[in-house]
Design an enzyme around this catalytic site. Structure first.
Site, short mmCIF file in Angstrom:
data_model
loop_
_atom_site.label_atom_id
_atom_site.label_comp_id
_atom_site.label_asym_id
_atom_site.label_seq_id
_atom_site.Cartn_x
_atom_site.Cartn_y
_atom_site.Cartn_z
CE1 TYR A 1 -38.91 127.16 63.13
CE2 TYR A 1 -38.86 124.87 63.82
CZ TYR A 1 -38.25 126.27 63.63
OH TYR A 1 -36.92 126.51 63.80
CG ASP B 1 -41.36 98.91 51.48
OD1 ASP B 1 -42.30 99.81 51.58
OD2 ASP B 1 -40.64 98.72 52.57
CD GLU C 1 -45.21 125.71 65.65
OE1 GLU C 1 -44.37 125.28 65.59
OE2 GLU C 1 -46.20 126.46 65.12
CB SER D 1 -33.48 133.66 69.19
OG SER D 1 -33.16 134.87 69.68
CE LYS E 1 -35.98 126.17 76.47
NZ LYS E 1 -34.84 127.24 76.32
NE ARG F 1 -31.87 131.59 65.18
CZ ARG F 1 -31.22 131.90 66.09
NH1 ARG F 1 -30.06 131.15 66.75
NH2 ARG F 1 -31.44 133.17 66.63
CD GLU G 1 -45.25 98.92 41.65
OE1 GLU G 1 -45.53 99.58 40.40
OE2 GLU G 1 -44.80 97.54 41.47
CB CYS H 1 -10.16 92.07 85.26
SG CYS H 1 -11.04 93.49 86.11
CG ASP I 1 -33.38 120.39 72.70
OD1 ASP I 1 -32.51 121.23 72.02
OD2 ASP I 1 -32.71 119.66 73.56
CB CYS J 1 -7.83 96.66 83.29
SG CYS J 1 -7.85 94.80 83.92
CB CYS K 1 -8.22 92.51 88.69
SG CYS K 1 -7.39 93.23 87.36
CB CYS L 1 -7.22 96.98 87.07
SG CYS L 1 -9.00 96.65 87.17
CG ASP M 1 -36.86 98.65 46.63
OD1 ASP M 1 -36.93 99.83 46.94
OD2 ASP M 1 -36.96 97.60 47.44
CE LYS N 1 -37.26 127.18 71.95
NZ LYS N 1 -35.98 126.64 71.51
S1 IVH Z 1 -40.25 129.68 65.49
C1 IVH Z 1 -39.09 134.01 65.17
N1 IVH Z 1 -41.07 127.28 66.35
O1 IVH Z 1 -36.10 127.79 68.76
C2 IVH Z 1 -39.79 132.53 65.25
N2 IVH Z 1 -38.93 127.82 66.63
O2 IVH Z 1 -35.03 129.98 69.94
C3 IVH Z 1 -38.68 131.49 64.99
N3 IVH Z 1 -37.46 125.98 67.58
O3 IVH Z 1 -34.03 128.79 66.35
C4 IVH Z 1 -38.83 130.32 65.52
N4 IVH Z 1 -38.90 124.61 67.62
O4 IVH Z 1 -34.50 126.56 66.31
C5 IVH Z 1 -40.17 127.89 66.19
N5 IVH Z 1 -41.86 125.03 66.83
C6 IVH Z 1 -40.72 125.78 66.76
C7 IVH Z 1 -39.55 125.62 67.01
C8 IVH Z 1 -38.46 126.61 67.34
C9 IVH Z 1 -37.67 124.71 67.97
C10 IVH Z 1 -36.11 126.54 67.74
C11 IVH Z 1 -35.46 127.40 66.50
C12 IVH Z 1 -35.40 128.67 66.92
C13 IVH Z 1 -35.26 128.75 68.37
C14 IVH Z 1 -35.46 130.00 68.93
#
Ligand code: IVH
Length: 670
Positions: free
Chosen positions: A229, A33, A114, A82, A317, A137, A35, A434, A118, A429, A414, A411, A37, A116
């Site tokens: 992805y 680190d 992969e 989506s 899901k 998006r 180096e 309390c 969140d 309170c 108390c 409260c 910096d 998914k």
């Molecule tokens: S592929 C047409 N891969 O899921 C394919 N989406 O419901 C497009 N998401 O808006 C998405 N992990 O935000 C893909 N490994 C993944 C993902 C992923 C999360 C989300 C992404 C997308 C939403 C679609």
């Protein structure tokens, strides 16, 4: 301008991009680190002397820029679609059948699957290898331009690597998900609570909120990360499979999820899904399912898309972490600072495998906003380790007998008057004695970052306060063993353990002591700043508001709160009593001899500037201990180059990890 200087800046930039990638994306740094910096400082010096050299993709430019008025919008070249959702194996098998029927084939297909993520979907646009634009998006067709915010994410390349295996395209649109890793999320929320700021409900909200900041300097302070992805429009490159896209993205410097299952049959994907579902809490990030994609791009093209989602992909899901249930009653809890938090008692319901029977309602405004009434049917959600919360009321289920909630004017513990200050969302309170506040402040006092008294948790503190044996944390050190042994469910042995833990904790650093006092707005970090600056408790207690304000990171709010605390005669008396009872505060001066007393270190990997023996000697000279295995009792793990499994263990247990630079700072500062 001198060509040599220009070349030198370009070389430095390139080196820093590469080391940044090795460190953040691959987690395999090649240089220390220190180096790194040095290289960074060299580039900053060059750019300061020659401002015309500064380029937007320079590694010096990640810190955040001046606030925007609003976000511009931008159209995606190719819509960001989506995904169709599936919730059971039959639906996944039906998807596989549908795809095969469409392609008119019987032979098994290969899918890449992969986690998914969140988080928040984004698109990154690179022109001739440089990040020029980043957007959300949005509605799939147009999104908001969040380039400045995205630039602050350390795992987003500002410039692409130039690998031999992949041509750098003149235009490359990369898609991915921005998220906040689970541990970083917990830390972020803890810091927010320490600062009296409302915590985020879940990592997804935190990521979305952080990306929506008009001031990218705020975004820069949030622990955002990304997994890429997919791609949008790409020039100059031909891919034949999704897996190949992912490999090329990796080669160009993008972070790609390491837990992807490449090219497998649908049956194997089902096994992969079950495994992820089982182990989802072991991963450092949150996922809400698995995305299954036909791997062959020629087949993807043949399959094409429906109106909003491609035919070649499916989101399988995980079972919902939201459920509906009924609010049985609403209680009010009193916290350490007297804040009244309404809590919903729910008809118990299983949410993602965990039974939920309570949910926080945050405060009065939140209840009003969501119009939550006693008897309502509500949607509750649980995310990660976060306290469950009510998302919304299902108003169609109302029968007319539901009762609105009213914040009590006294409260509930108390009976003292409750006050809500104008600028605050919470009611408080104001009675410092309390019992609810006393219990919470004792729990805080005994917590890990403070006096760290094992065994003084909810139960013991609760009983001791209820029996009138503790009126404040200052009474802790005059407790005798017989009293402790007399507590319910507390045998001789645990009484003995608790007494020993209390005796051990009496020797304490000034920072921990200050944090333990529970002064409002003084979290662990600010307590350290105060201790470092004032060095002794006496100096801190007599510091004026001006002296406090002169300290970096201390504003009027903290300064006022510290003054008010030490001006209160009862607080001063409590401190005196603790000192009389044998609490020994190490001042920074005296601490110079043994500043690491009570701290246990575990070493893993090699440091560049010290041998293991030297590290051990240094720690011991400062009063610390070195141990060979990581446990919850470990204070710090020092991780050098090529760390072993101890590092993983430390991460798992949430033990503080120091890199070489941080460790050197710690042992040389004192
Ligand atoms: S592929 C047409 N891969 O899921 C394919 N989406 O419901 C497009 N998401 O808006 C998405 N992990 O935000 C893909 N490994 C993944 C993902 C992923 C999360 C989300 C992404 C997308 C939403 C679609």
């Amino acid at each position: 301008m001198n060509e040599d200087i220009k070349k030198k800046a370009a070389k430095l930039r390139q080196a820093l991009h590469r080391h940044n990638y090795l460190y953040y994306v691959l987690d395999e740094p090649e240089i220390s680190d220190a180096e790194y910096d040095r290289l960074m400082q060299e580039l900053i010096a060059l750019e300061t002397a020659h401002p015309e050299l500064v380029e937007p993709d320079s590694p010096t430019q990640r810190v955040g820029a001046l606030p925007l008025e609003k976000f511009e919008t931008v159209a995606h070249t190719i819509p960001m679609l989506s995904l169709e959702n599936a919730f059971g194996e039959e639906e996944v098998l039906a998807f596989d059948q549908r795809v095969k029927r469409f392609l008119n084939t019987d032979s098994p297909l290969l899918y890449t699957a992969e986690p998914k993520m969140d988080g928040v979907a984004v698109e990154l646009v690179y022109e001739n290898g440089r990040l020029v634009e980043a957007s959300t998006r949005g509605d799939g067709y147009t999104g908001e331009l969040i380039t400045l915010n995205i630039r602050t994410i350390k795992t987003v390349p500002l410039a692409l690597l130039n690998p031999v295996s992949v041509t750098v395209p003149s235009r490359l649109e990369v898609r991915g998900e921005v998220f906040i890793p689970v541990e970083a999320f917990k830390r972020l929320n803890k810091e927010r609570l320490d600062k009296d700021e409302p915590p985020f409900a879940n990592p997804r909200n935190a990521a979305a909120g952080s990306l929506r900041q008009l001031d990218s300097r705020i975004t820069a302070t949030r622990p955002l990360d990304i997994f890429c992805y997919g791609v949008g429009m790409v020039t100059d490159l031909e891919f034949s499979s999704h897996w190949e896209i992912l490999q090329s993205l990796k080669a160009l410097g993008f972070r790609v999820n390491p837990d992807i299952k490449p090219r497998a049959t649908i049956e194997d994907i089902l096994v992969y899904y079950r495994d992820l579902l089982d182990r989802r809490h072991e991963f450092p990030y949150e996922m809400d399912g698995v995305v299954i994609k036909v791997d062959d791009l020629a087949l993807q093209r043949r399959l094409g898309e429906k109106s909003r989602s491609p035919r070649w992909a499916l989101a399988y899901k995980f079972p919902a972490t939201q459920e509906t249930t009924r609010v049985l009653k609403i209680d009010v809890q009193v916290g350490r600072t007297g804040a009244l938090t309404p809590v919903a008692h729910l008809e118990p319901v299983s949410v993602g495998g965990v039974t939920v029977s309570r949910a926080t309602l945050h405060n009065e405004d939140e209840i009003k906003k969501k119009d939550i009434r006693i008897g309502d049917t509500v949607l509750v959600q649980r995310a990660g380790d976060v306290i469950p919360e009510v998302v919304k009321v299902i108003t169609t289920k109302r029968t007319g007998v539901e009762q609105p909630f009213k914040m009590p004017s006294t409260c509930p513990v108390c009976g003292a008057k409750v006050v809500r200050l104008e600028q605050e969302a919470v009611s408080r309170c104001l009675n410092a004695n309390c019992p609810a506040q006393v219990k919470e402040s004792i729990k805080h006092f005994a917590s890990k970052g403070a006096f760290d008294i094992d065994g003084m948790g909810d139960k013991s503190a609760g009983q001791l306060v209820d029996k009138g044996l503790l009126k404040s944390y200052a009474d802790l050190f005059v407790l005798d063993r017989a009293t402790v042994a007399g507590l319910e469910r507390s045998g001789e042995k645990s009484a003995q353990n608790l007494m020993e833990a209390m005796a051990r904790s009496k020797q304490i650093s000034l920072a921990r002591f200050v944090y333990a006092l529970g002064i409002r707005h003084v979290g662990e970090h600010i307590a350290h700043v105060l201790a470092r600056t004032f060095k002794t408790l006496a100096a801190l207690m007599s510091a004026t508001a001006e002296e406090l304000m002169a300290v970096d990171e201390i504003g009027p709010q903290v300064s006022q709160s510290v003054r008010a605390f030490f001006e209160n005669p009862e607080n001063r008396r409590n401190i005196e009593r603790m000192l009389k009872a044998g609490v020994k505060i190490e001042t920074e001066g005296a601490a110079a001899q043994e500043p690491l007393a009570g701290e246990t270190f575990v070493l893993t990997g090699a440091l560049e500037s010290m041998t293991r023996a030297e590290v051990k000697a240094r720690i011991e000279a400062l009063g610390g201990k070195v141990s060979s295995s990581v446990s919850r009792k470990t204070s710090y793990v020092v991780a050098g180059k090529d760390p072993g499994s101890k590092l993983d263990k430390a991460k798992e247990l949430g033990v503080r990890i120091l890199d070489e630079k941080e460790f050197i700072e710690m042992v040389s500062e004192k």
